[in-house]
Write a protein that holds these residues in place. Structure first.
Motif, short mmCIF file in Angstrom:
data_model
loop_
_atom_site.label_atom_id
_atom_site.label_comp_id
_atom_site.label_asym_id
_atom_site.label_seq_id
_atom_site.Cartn_x
_atom_site.Cartn_y
_atom_site.Cartn_z
N UNK A 97 -7.04 0.15 -0.75
CA UNK A 97 -6.90 1.61 -0.75
C UNK A 97 -6.45 2.09 -2.13
N UNK A 98 -5.48 1.42 -2.71
CA UNK A 98 -4.99 1.82 -4.04
C UNK A 98 -6.10 1.71 -5.09
N UNK A 99 -7.03 0.84 -4.87
CA UNK A 99 -8.14 0.67 -5.80
C UNK A 99 -9.07 1.87 -5.86
N UNK A 100 -8.94 2.78 -4.89
CA UNK A 100 -9.83 3.95 -4.90
C UNK A 100 -9.64 4.81 -6.14
N UNK A 101 -8.45 4.77 -6.72
CA UNK A 101 -8.19 5.57 -7.92
C UNK A 101 -9.10 5.11 -9.06
N UNK A 126 0.66 9.46 -8.08
CA UNK A 126 1.94 9.26 -8.76
C UNK A 126 2.98 10.11 -8.05
N UNK A 127 4.24 9.74 -8.16
CA UNK A 127 5.32 10.49 -7.52
C UNK A 127 6.42 10.77 -8.54
N UNK A 128 7.12 11.87 -8.36
CA UNK A 128 8.07 12.33 -9.37
C UNK A 128 9.17 11.32 -9.68
N UNK A 129 9.47 10.42 -8.76
CA UNK A 129 10.51 9.42 -9.00
C UNK A 129 9.97 8.10 -9.54
N UNK A 130 8.66 8.04 -9.83
CA UNK A 130 8.07 6.82 -10.36
C UNK A 130 7.60 5.83 -9.31
N UNK A 131 7.68 6.19 -8.04
CA UNK A 131 7.33 5.26 -6.96
C UNK A 131 5.84 5.25 -6.62
N UNK A 134 -1.31 4.74 -9.84
CA UNK A 134 -1.40 3.35 -10.28
C UNK A 134 -0.40 2.95 -11.36
N UNK A 135 0.25 3.91 -12.04
CA UNK A 135 1.08 3.57 -13.20
C UNK A 135 2.58 3.76 -13.02
N UNK A 136 3.01 4.23 -11.86
CA UNK A 136 4.44 4.44 -11.64
C UNK A 136 5.04 5.49 -12.57
#
Length: 196
Positions: A97-101, A126-131, A134-136
């Motif tokens: 699933x993550x590979x879809x990016x 991506x999420x505001x806290x780095x979680x 694909x790049x954190x």
């Protein structure tokens, strides 16, 4: 702000974005191969158009809405047995699933989409806290357009039926999103968009 005018402008932006021949090509595949993906992409784009209006997004609202339409194009590369799975995904399936990016970036780059569209496609998880992936990346490094589409995408996912669960209502979704590492300004804008 007059809701009717906002709704009209949002619909016009969406219509213009859908008329882009490159976006139409991606949407045609989504409509044929993954109807749920098509519907969520259109919903995400419409909400992004409304949020652009509410937040006074001036950069290029049409590009933002186009990006929202095609941000998940890479999901077309995810096998049906994973995309439609009713049970929890295994760690290996989550990686697929993550590979879809990456798949989406490759497809959209090949179609000649703008840097803004590519930024959104590559950064909407991506999420505001780095979680996120694909790049954190953390909040300051995530483009504003990607933050807007990210929140719209999460909202759309929560308020849509999934193979694993029924849709949450608007209030449940916003409540759940309040504890997620998302753009709170964009989340506040969703609350102001009545036409959902």
């Amino acid at each position: 702000m007059d809701n009717r005018n906002m709704t009209y402008r949002a619909r016009m932006l969406l219509a213009k974005a859908m008329a882009d021949p490159r976006a139409a090509q991606v949407l045609s595949r989504m409509s044929t191969e993954r109807r749920q993906l098509f519907e969520q992409s259109v919903d995400t784009a419409y909400l992004a158009a409304q949020i652009a209006e509410v937040m006074g997004y001036k950069a290029d609202p049409l590009e933002l809405v186009t990006a929202a339409l095609v941000h998940d194009a890479g999901m077309l590369a995810v096998p049906d047995e994973i995309f439609l799975k009713r049970d929890r995904l295994s760690p290996d399936e989550k990686q697929v699933i993550r590979g879809h990016v990456g798949h989406g970036l490759s497809m959209l780059r090949g179609l000649g989409f703008s840097d803004l569209v590519l930024d959104v496609a590559g950064r909407h998880h991506e999420r505001s806290d780095g979680s996120g992936y694909p790049d954190g990346l953390e909040s300051p490094s995530i483009p504003r357009a990607a933050k807007i589409v990210m929140v719209c995408d999460v909202y759309g996912a929560l308020t849509s039926d999934r193979p694993q669960r029924k849709a949450f209502n608007m209030y449940e979704a916003v409540s759940m999103m309040s504890s997620m590492p998302l753009s709170m300004a964009t989340l506040q804008a969703i609350k102001r968009c009545d036409d959902r």
